[in-house]
Enzyme design. Sequence first.
Site, PDB file in Angstrom:
ATOM      1  N   ASP A  35      21.447  13.101  -1.539  1.00 12.37           N
ATOM      2  CA  ASP A  35      20.716  13.449  -2.763  1.00 12.37           C
ATOM      3  C   ASP A  35      21.686  13.996  -3.821  1.00 12.37           C
ATOM      4  OD1 ASP A  35      18.589  13.797  -4.448  1.00 12.37           O
ATOM      5  OD2 ASP A  35      17.798  15.575  -3.445  1.00 12.37           O
ATOM      6  N   GLY A  38      21.926  11.618  -9.418  1.00 10.39           N
ATOM      7  CA  GLY A  38      21.472  11.735 -10.799  1.00 10.39           C
ATOM      8  C   GLY A  38      22.008  13.003 -11.452  1.00 10.39           C
ATOM      9  N   ARG A  48      22.536   7.745 -14.808  1.00  9.54           N
ATOM     10  CA  ARG A  48      22.150   7.909 -13.394  1.00  9.54           C
ATOM     11  C   ARG A  48      22.767   6.791 -12.541  1.00  9.54           C
ATOM     12  NH1 ARG A  48      18.234  11.023 -11.873  1.00  9.54           N
ATOM     13  NH2 ARG A  48      17.664   9.595 -10.199  1.00  9.54           N
ATOM     14  N   HIS A  52      24.901   6.774  -8.999  1.00  7.23           N
ATOM     15  CA  HIS A  52      24.640   5.992  -7.779  1.00  7.23           C
ATOM     16  C   HIS A  52      25.882   5.178  -7.386  1.00  7.23           C
ATOM     17  CE1 HIS A  52      20.542   7.224  -7.645  1.00  7.23           C
ATOM     18  NE2 HIS A  52      20.133   6.512  -8.679  1.00  7.23           N
ATOM     19  N   LEU A 146      31.235   3.358  16.249  1.00  4.21           N
ATOM     20  CA  LEU A 146      30.130   4.024  15.542  1.00  4.21           C
ATOM     21  C   LEU A 146      29.076   3.015  15.071  1.00  4.21           C
ATOM     22  CD1 LEU A 146      30.244   6.726  12.898  1.00  4.21           C
ATOM     23  CD2 LEU A 146      29.713   4.457  12.048  1.00  4.21           C
ATOM     24  N   ARG A 205      14.077  20.136   1.820  1.00  2.00           N
ATOM     25  CA  ARG A 205      12.978  19.235   2.219  1.00  2.00           C
ATOM     26  C   ARG A 205      13.506  18.161   3.137  1.00  2.00           C
ATOM     27  NH1 ARG A 205      11.548  19.608  -3.309  1.00  2.00           N
ATOM     28  NH2 ARG A 205      12.863  17.843  -3.878  1.00  2.00           N
TER      29      ARG A 205
HETATM   30  C1  FPP Z   1      19.226  10.443  -4.496  1.00  2.00           C
HETATM   31  O1  FPP Z   1      19.855  10.835  -5.676  1.00  2.00           O
HETATM   32  C2  FPP Z   1      19.832   9.255  -3.993  1.00  2.00           C
HETATM   33  C3  FPP Z   1      19.159   8.062  -3.819  1.00  2.00           C
HETATM   34  C4  FPP Z   1      17.756   7.878  -4.147  1.00  2.00           C
HETATM   35  C5  FPP Z   1      19.830   6.895  -3.315  1.00  2.00           C
HETATM   36  C6  FPP Z   1      21.050   7.080  -2.515  1.00  2.00           C
HETATM   37  C7  FPP Z   1      21.898   5.940  -2.825  1.00  2.00           C
HETATM   38  C8  FPP Z   1      23.242   5.907  -2.790  1.00  2.00           C
HETATM   39  C9  FPP Z   1      24.063   7.008  -2.298  1.00  2.00           C
HETATM   40  C10 FPP Z   1      23.987   4.727  -3.301  1.00  2.00           C
HETATM   41  C11 FPP Z   1      23.685   3.435  -2.646  1.00  2.00           C
HETATM   42  C12 FPP Z   1      23.767   3.470  -1.171  1.00  2.00           C
HETATM   43  C13 FPP Z   1      24.547   2.699  -0.397  1.00  2.00           C
HETATM   44  C14 FPP Z   1      24.439   2.778   1.075  1.00  2.00           C
HETATM   45  C15 FPP Z   1      25.539   1.760  -0.945  1.00  2.00           C
HETATM   46  P1  FPP Z   1      18.919  11.130  -6.928  1.00  2.00           P
HETATM   47  O2  FPP Z   1      19.004   9.972  -7.832  1.00  2.00           O
HETATM   48  O3  FPP Z   1      17.537  11.485  -6.499  1.00  2.00           O
HETATM   49  O4  FPP Z   1      19.639  12.378  -7.541  1.00  2.00           O
HETATM   50  P2  FPP Z   1      18.945  13.531  -8.403  1.00  2.00           P
HETATM   51  O5  FPP Z   1      17.963  14.209  -7.471  1.00  2.00           O
HETATM   52  O6  FPP Z   1      20.091  14.398  -8.751  1.00  2.00           O
HETATM   53  O7  FPP Z   1      18.308  12.872  -9.579  1.00  2.00           O
END
Ligand code: FPP
Length: 259
Positions: A35, A38, A48, A52, A146, A205
Amino acid sequence: MTDLTLTPERERLRQELAVAVRAKPVPTHIGIIMDGNGRWAKQRGLTRIRGHQVGARRVKTVVRFADKLGVRHISLYAFSVENWARPSFEVSALMRLIRAYIVRERNDLHAENARFRIIGRVAELAPEIIEEARQSTELMKNNTGLTLNLCINYGGRAEIVDAVKKLVAEGLRPEQVTEEAIARRLYAPDLPDPDLIVRTSGEMRISNFLLWECAYSELYVTDVLWPDFDEVELLRAIQAYQGRERRFGKTGDQIGGKR
Ligand code: FPP
């Protein structure tokens, strides 16, 4: 391009912590709620999507280092069943990043003797992601290192619902519905429950992640945002885990523990 290599000072810290962590048993299975992409981007005035992108690159450093430490299974929450509700351009960007990751890392993961699979409602994903994932799983199926489990279109409640549907379709009688019967019908029945679940970026959470499997997992929440979660942070998480007393519902005396 954001540099994810450790500074010399951070590298020294990594080496120091690694000595301590390697002296004790490491978790067999680590689940990670990645998490904060963003927020990481926002802090830097970036989009954002950029967050990612850096988060996707971070996956490699963490998976590789977990493998070096002797972790046997790692499950990464990359896209939840709820994430479809995000703006469509963000959903598309995440799916592109996930597909690109699967393709880009295939040969390196294979060379590292890893195995690969997707966990989630796979059939609802785009055909090209299903196909790329199938190729990776097939290529690495005889490897012994792994296991990387990418949780995509994953929801813990959905997984339990899907397992129960299988029980019903198979016509089990009520007395045959046991914990083992449900566990055997989860998406990855051979996967041991996570010993440790890490959540980055501070939220306390579980967010529908591995609900059935996390019954006795140790939880570790750090304020560090996912793109900043480097090797040192993984070591800190494992070190915190190593200091815990896992009682599985028993008393401290019964397990010969501290309390
Ligand atoms: C949460 O950050 C993250 C996600 C919803 C997606 C996780 C995805 C990646 C790490 C990149 C793609 C994955 C792979 C395996 C290549 P958020 O956007 O909710 O962050 P915020 O809470 O700060 O807005």
